[in-house]
Scaffold this motif. Sequence first.
Motif, PDB file in Angstrom:
ATOM      1  N   GLY A 299      -6.577  -0.909   3.651  1.00  0.00           N
ATOM      2  CA  GLY A 299      -5.360  -1.189   4.395  1.00  0.00           C
ATOM      3  C   GLY A 299      -5.420  -2.456   5.212  1.00  0.00           C
ATOM      4  N   THR A 300      -6.433  -3.287   4.985  1.00  0.00           N
ATOM      5  CA  THR A 300      -6.554  -4.559   5.710  1.00  0.00           C
ATOM      6  C   THR A 300      -6.493  -5.721   4.720  1.00  0.00           C
ATOM      7  N   ARG A 312      -5.373  -2.860  -0.607  1.00  0.00           N
ATOM      8  CA  ARG A 312      -5.053  -4.024   0.219  1.00  0.00           C
ATOM      9  C   ARG A 312      -3.877  -3.739   1.144  1.00  0.00           C
ATOM     10  N   ALA A 313      -3.729  -4.576   2.138  1.00  0.00           N
ATOM     11  CA  ALA A 313      -2.778  -4.319   3.223  1.00  0.00           C
ATOM     12  C   ALA A 313      -1.359  -4.090   2.727  1.00  0.00           C
ATOM     13  N   ASN A 314      -0.855  -4.959   1.857  1.00  0.00           N
ATOM     14  CA  ASN A 314       0.543  -4.872   1.447  1.00  0.00           C
ATOM     15  C   ASN A 314       0.827  -3.568   0.702  1.00  0.00           C
ATOM     16  N   ASP A 315       0.042  -3.269  -0.350  1.00  0.00           N
ATOM     17  CA  ASP A 315       0.245  -2.051  -1.119  1.00  0.00           C
ATOM     18  C   ASP A 315      -0.072  -0.818  -0.299  1.00  0.00           C
ATOM     19  N   LYS A 318       2.841   0.069   2.069  1.00  0.00           N
ATOM     20  CA  LYS A 318       3.972   0.654   1.366  1.00  0.00           C
ATOM     21  C   LYS A 318       3.702   2.117   1.022  1.00  0.00           C
ATOM     22  N   LYS A 319       2.438   2.400   0.701  1.00  0.00           N
ATOM     23  CA  LYS A 319       2.086   3.748   0.245  1.00  0.00           C
ATOM     24  C   LYS A 319       1.947   4.727   1.403  1.00  0.00           C
ATOM     25  N   THR A 320       1.342   4.283   2.515  1.00  0.00           N
ATOM     26  CA  THR A 320       1.026   5.202   3.607  1.00  0.00           C
ATOM     27  C   THR A 320       1.901   5.020   4.841  1.00  0.00           C
ATOM     28  N   GLY A 321       2.512   3.845   4.959  1.00  0.00           N
ATOM     29  CA  GLY A 321       3.362   3.596   6.113  1.00  0.00           C
ATOM     30  C   GLY A 321       2.594   3.288   7.386  1.00  0.00           C
ATOM     31  N   ASN A 322       1.267   3.036   7.285  1.00  0.00           N
ATOM     32  CA  ASN A 322       0.516   2.675   8.489  1.00  0.00           C
ATOM     33  C   ASN A 322      -0.236   1.366   8.282  1.00  0.00           C
ATOM     34  N   GLN A 323      -1.002   0.980   9.277  1.00  0.00           N
ATOM     35  CA  GLN A 323      -1.643  -0.334   9.263  1.00  0.00           C
ATOM     36  C   GLN A 323      -3.080  -0.313   8.779  1.00  0.00           C
ATOM     37  N   GLY A 324      -3.551   0.782   8.266  1.00  0.00           N
ATOM     38  CA  GLY A 324      -4.924   0.817   7.776  1.00  0.00           C
ATOM     39  C   GLY A 324      -5.575   2.162   8.006  1.00  0.00           C
ATOM     40  N   CYS A 325      -6.705   2.357   7.370  1.00  0.00           N
ATOM     41  CA  CYS A 325      -7.452   3.603   7.521  1.00  0.00           C
ATOM     42  C   CYS A 325      -8.240   3.552   8.826  1.00  0.00           C
ATOM     43  N   PHE A 383     -15.926   1.797   3.092  1.00  0.00           N
ATOM     44  CA  PHE A 383     -14.821   2.687   2.742  1.00  0.00           C
ATOM     45  C   PHE A 383     -15.192   4.132   3.033  1.00  0.00           C
ATOM     46  N   CYS A 384     -14.220   4.892   3.503  1.00  0.00           N
ATOM     47  CA  CYS A 384     -14.417   6.316   3.697  1.00  0.00           C
ATOM     48  C   CYS A 384     -14.450   7.015   2.335  1.00  0.00           C
TER      49      CYS A 384
END
Length: 399
Positions: A299-300, A312-315, A318-325, A383-384
Motif C-alpha cells: 500500500g505504499t 502498490r499504493a494506487n491499486d 482502490k481495493k482497500t480504501g486505506n493508505q497502507g497496511c 510484508f505481513c
Amino acid sequence: MSDNASGSSIRGDNPPARLLLKGKCDVCTKPDEFQGHILLKCKQCGVLVHELCYGLDPKGKHDPNFICLACKCIGASIEVNNPSIIGGCGEDTGKKREFMTQMERPKECVLCNHHEGIHAMHPLYDAHGPDGRQYVLPQMGDLAHRKEKRLAWVHTLCASFLGDYFQSEGGVYGCDIYGNYDHDDESDDEQEDENGTEVSKYFLDEKLGKKRPFTGEIVNYFPQKKRYRVRYDEDGEEEDLTEKQIAKIQGRPHEKLMNVHHFVVDTKSEFIRGLRNLKCIICKSTNGKLRIPVQCTAGTDNVLDCFPNSLRANDFDKKTGNQGCLRAMHVGCARWKAREKYACYKGKAVRLCYYYPGQKVNFEEEWDGKTKIITKDPKSNIFCRVHCHEIINSQINSS
C-alpha cells in the motif's frame, strides 16, 4: 553442477576460473555472484555475507582469511563509555571509560526479538564520532531470568534494513571505525547553502491517474536529523527527505563506499520514536527501548517492481480504501522467527523480509545482459502474512 573438495561449486557450461561458494548470504539470502555480488565466508563461524551486504566496499574477490566482526571480538577487551548512554552524554562523553570482555560470539540483537543461530552481526555504538564506544546493555530481569550487563550487538540485516527503509531511513546508520558516517565530511553551513535549490519528484496525480513530476525547492536543512525540508510549488505541501533521497532525485553520483564498522541508532528521531511504540505481530512484543518494528510495505510507493501491482499504493488504495497496511514486525522476527509459526502457507514457510544492497560505486550493467537488476540503490521491503500469500499466489498464477 559438479562438487569439489573445498565445498564450492562451478556453475555453467563455461566455468569461470573462480570457484563459487555454496550457500546464501545471511543478509539478502542470495548466492555467490548474484548480480555481481561476491560472497565472503567467515573462517571461524562459517557465516556467509556479500561484501556490500556486510557494509564493505566491494573488492570483487573472495577472501579466504575473512573473519566476521562477531568472531573477531571473542575474548577481546573492549573499551566502553561509563556511563554508556544512547546518544552520548554531551560534553562528558568519553571522559570516563572502562573495559568489558566479550566472552562468546554474540547472538542477541537489540533491534529485534530473535536471539538464536549464527548470523552476521555488527556492534551497536552509543554515539557516532571519535568519542562513541560500543553501547552497554544494563543488567535486567530477576534472579531466575537475570541478564548481566553486556555489550550491544545488532543483526547486520536488521540495522541495514532499518537504515534504508522508508519509515526509518536515517534513524539507524553505519559508521566507519573512526565514527564517521555518510556525508559526515560536509559542514552544516555547506548544507544550509542548498536552501532554494530546485528539486523535482514524481507523485501520483489523482486527476490524471498516473505519476508525474512535481517541482519544489529546499527550504530548510536539519543537521541533527540529516534531512532536508522541501516545499512543492503547486500546493505548498512540505515533506522531509533524507540526504540520500535528495542526492538520488538530483542525479548526483554515488560517493565512494566506506567500510561499516558499527551502527548507531538515533533515538531522538521522531520516526524511530513513533515506530518503537508499535507491536510486533510475530513476537507480540512492544517492550525494549531499542527494538524497532516497521510496518508492512503493501500500500505504499516503495514496493519493488518485482512484486504484484496490487500491492502498490494506487491499486491498493482502490481495493482497500486505506493508505497502507498497518501490521508491524521486527525485521529479525520477520526473517527468522516467523518461520516457527507465523509465516506458513500451504504447509511451507514463506518469506516476509526482502533486503537488496543495491550496487557498488560506478556500477555499469555489463556483467549480465539478460538478468534484470532488482535495484541499483539499497532497498528494503517487508510484508505481513496476508500480503506474502498474495505474492505467492501471483507467482503461481504467472507460472
